[in-house]
Motif scaffolding. Structure first.
Motif, short mmCIF file in Angstrom:
data_model
loop_
_atom_site.label_atom_id
_atom_site.label_comp_id
_atom_site.label_asym_id
_atom_site.label_seq_id
_atom_site.Cartn_x
_atom_site.Cartn_y
_atom_site.Cartn_z
N LEU A 181 0.82 -1.21 0.00
CA LEU A 181 0.00 0.00 0.00
C LEU A 181 0.85 1.25 0.00
N ASP A 182 2.05 1.19 0.60
CA ASP A 182 2.96 2.34 0.57
C ASP A 182 3.41 2.63 -0.86
N TYR A 183 3.75 1.59 -1.58
CA TYR A 183 4.16 1.76 -2.98
C TYR A 183 3.02 2.36 -3.81
N ILE A 184 1.82 1.85 -3.59
CA ILE A 184 0.66 2.34 -4.35
C ILE A 184 0.38 3.80 -4.01
N ARG A 185 0.50 4.15 -2.73
CA ARG A 185 0.24 5.54 -2.34
C ARG A 185 1.24 6.49 -3.00
N VAL A 186 2.49 6.09 -3.08
CA VAL A 186 3.51 6.92 -3.73
C VAL A 186 3.19 7.08 -5.21
N ILE A 187 2.78 6.00 -5.86
CA ILE A 187 2.41 6.07 -7.29
C ILE A 187 1.22 7.01 -7.47
N ALA A 188 0.23 6.91 -6.59
CA ALA A 188 -0.95 7.79 -6.69
C ALA A 188 -0.55 9.25 -6.51
N VAL A 189 0.35 9.52 -5.57
CA VAL A 189 0.84 10.89 -5.36
C VAL A 189 1.52 11.42 -6.62
N MET A 190 2.37 10.58 -7.22
CA MET A 190 3.07 11.01 -8.43
C MET A 190 2.11 11.23 -9.59
N MET A 191 1.06 10.43 -9.67
CA MET A 191 0.05 10.63 -10.71
C MET A 191 -0.61 11.99 -10.55
N ILE A 192 -0.93 12.36 -9.31
CA ILE A 192 -1.61 13.63 -9.06
C ILE A 192 -0.68 14.80 -9.32
N LEU A 193 0.58 14.69 -8.90
CA LEU A 193 1.56 15.74 -9.20
C LEU A 193 1.70 15.92 -10.71
N THR A 194 1.79 14.79 -11.41
CA THR A 194 1.97 14.84 -12.86
C THR A 194 0.74 15.41 -13.56
N CYS A 195 -0.44 15.02 -13.10
CA CYS A 195 -1.66 15.47 -13.76
C CYS A 195 -1.81 16.98 -13.66
N HIS A 196 -1.52 17.53 -12.48
CA HIS A 196 -1.68 18.98 -12.32
C HIS A 196 -0.62 19.75 -13.10
N TYR A 197 0.57 19.17 -13.19
CA TYR A 197 1.58 19.85 -14.01
C TYR A 197 1.16 19.84 -15.48
N LEU A 198 0.67 18.70 -15.96
CA LEU A 198 0.24 18.60 -17.36
C LEU A 198 -0.92 19.55 -17.64
N LEU A 199 -1.85 19.65 -16.70
CA LEU A 199 -3.03 20.51 -16.89
C LEU A 199 -2.66 21.98 -16.92
N PHE A 200 -1.89 22.43 -15.95
CA PHE A 200 -1.64 23.86 -15.81
C PHE A 200 -0.48 24.36 -16.67
N SER A 201 0.37 23.44 -17.14
CA SER A 201 1.42 23.85 -18.05
C SER A 201 0.94 23.82 -19.49
N GLY A 202 -0.22 23.18 -19.72
CA GLY A 202 -0.76 23.09 -21.07
C GLY A 202 -0.11 22.02 -21.92
N VAL A 203 0.67 21.13 -21.30
CA VAL A 203 1.35 20.08 -22.06
C VAL A 203 0.35 19.09 -22.64
N SER A 204 -0.58 18.61 -21.79
CA SER A 204 -1.59 17.66 -22.26
C SER A 204 -2.75 17.64 -21.28
N SER A 205 -3.82 18.32 -21.63
CA SER A 205 -4.97 18.36 -20.73
C SER A 205 -5.68 17.01 -20.68
N GLY A 206 -5.69 16.28 -21.81
CA GLY A 206 -6.35 14.99 -21.85
C GLY A 206 -5.69 13.98 -20.92
N LEU A 207 -4.36 13.85 -21.04
CA LEU A 207 -3.61 12.93 -20.18
C LEU A 207 -3.69 13.41 -18.73
N GLY A 208 -3.69 14.72 -18.54
CA GLY A 208 -3.81 15.27 -17.19
C GLY A 208 -5.12 14.90 -16.53
#
Length: 327
Positions: A8-35
């Motif tokens: 569960l620790d590994y999964i939580r870290v992956i989920a955190v990284m997904m959320i960090l990545t999604c917000h960067y993609l959304l607000f940087s305009g790199v890829s709103s769909g993937l975000g």
């Protein structure tokens, strides 16, 4: 399931990284769909981890989450308030001070709503992601209610999920944003079926894995082509299913052994979630202005999020000790 589930620790870290990545993609305009896709599954996995953890305790023959007495119920809810509030309240105080210092317009009503765990209904500048706190606490209340009901029907969890999906689409027809209903539906499903889900995940074979990967790839393609722009409900439903399916893959293939770095990052997961958003979209710091290279921007955002989250976690621990003694 063992009492300590390191995976569960590994999964939580992956989920955190997904959320960090999604917000960067959304607000940087790199890829709103993937975000949008990463936002959906990242948040869903966060919810499901809590459901799986407490569900394991509830469904275990020698343990329980909440006893029958009202006192135990109150103690559990108080413990959740202290746990979440110990990180949330110092974070909000710091942000309000920064808003005032940098002359950022905000509403004191929204401040009050966020302190009451109701950020879903009151968005502060750059802190729209605090809707997560509202839904998470709602899931805890839902869990208490499910424990009190103690449904014996094996199909109750599935019927509950179907009812929540119906309520979401009904709300969409009435032009009311109620995607939280589906999150709560999946939370209830995993909470009640935690041991069943874990056992099924350990029996996943290659063809199951390929189907789950293809399903997620199809969802990504739909997001990239903007197929869900007219229906938020479809977006929420499909990404929640993606999150549930990916959770089963993670339970099957990720290692279930301790790791100090993973345990550290998992331990400050909530604080990373709180901190990172202002580095991507807040009115105070704009990551995109630091470098023309997105990979550098992203790396800076991740490192700063971890460092600031570590500081916030330290403050949260002190706040928690004080709150526990007082309350």
């Amino acid at each position: 399931m063992d009492s300590r589930i390191y995976v569960l620790d590994y999964i939580r870290v992956i989920a955190v990284m997904m959320i960090l990545t999604c917000h960067y993609l959304l607000f940087s305009g790199v890829s709103s769909g993937l975000g949008r896709y990463l936002a959906g599954i990242g948040n869903m996995i966060f919810f499901l981890l809590s459901a799986l953890l407490y569900g394991n305790k509830y469904n275990s023959s020698n343990n329980s989450v909440i006893e029958k007495t009202p006192f135990e119920t109150i103690r559990f809810v108080k413990g959740r308030i202290i746990k979440i509030g110990s990180s949330l309240f110092p974070f909000l105080i710091i942000m309000i001070l920064l808003f005032i210092a940098f002359d950022v317009n905000f509403s004191w009503v929204d401040v009050g709503l966020n302190f009451a765990f109701l950020g879903y209904f009151g968005k502060l500048p750059g802190l729209g992601h605090l809707w997560f706190i509202t839904v998470l606490f709602a899931c805890y209340v839902e869990m208490v209610m499910l424990i009190k009901i103690k449904p014996n029907n094996p199909y109750f969890a599935w019927a509950f999920l179907a009812a929540m999906i119906f309520l979401m689409f009904l709300g969409e027809r009435l032009r009311v944003t109620v995607g939280a209903f589906v999150h709560m539906g999946f939370f209830g499903l995993v909470f009640l079926k935690s041991q069943w889900l874990y056992e099924k995940s350990q029996r996943i074979r290659l063809w199951h894995t390929l189907v789950i990967i293809l399903f997620n790839m199809a969802c990504i393609l739909l997001e990239l082509n903007g197929m869900f722009e007219k229906s938020q409900g479809c977006h929420v439903l499909l990404t929640d299913f993606c999150g549930l399916f990916l959770l089963t893959l993670f339970l099957r293939y990720l290692p279930n052994r301790p790791n100090r770095l993973i345990a550290f990052l998992s331990g400050i997961g909530l604080e990373i979630y709180l901190i990172h958003h202002i580095l991507c979209a807040g009115p105070i710091i704009k990551v995109s202005s630091w470098s023309c290279f997105h990979i550098i921007n992203y790396a800076i955002m991740v490192v700063l999020s971890v460092l600031l989250a570590f500081f916030l976690h330290y403050v949260a621990q002190m706040f928690s000790k004080i709150a526990t003694k007082v309350l």
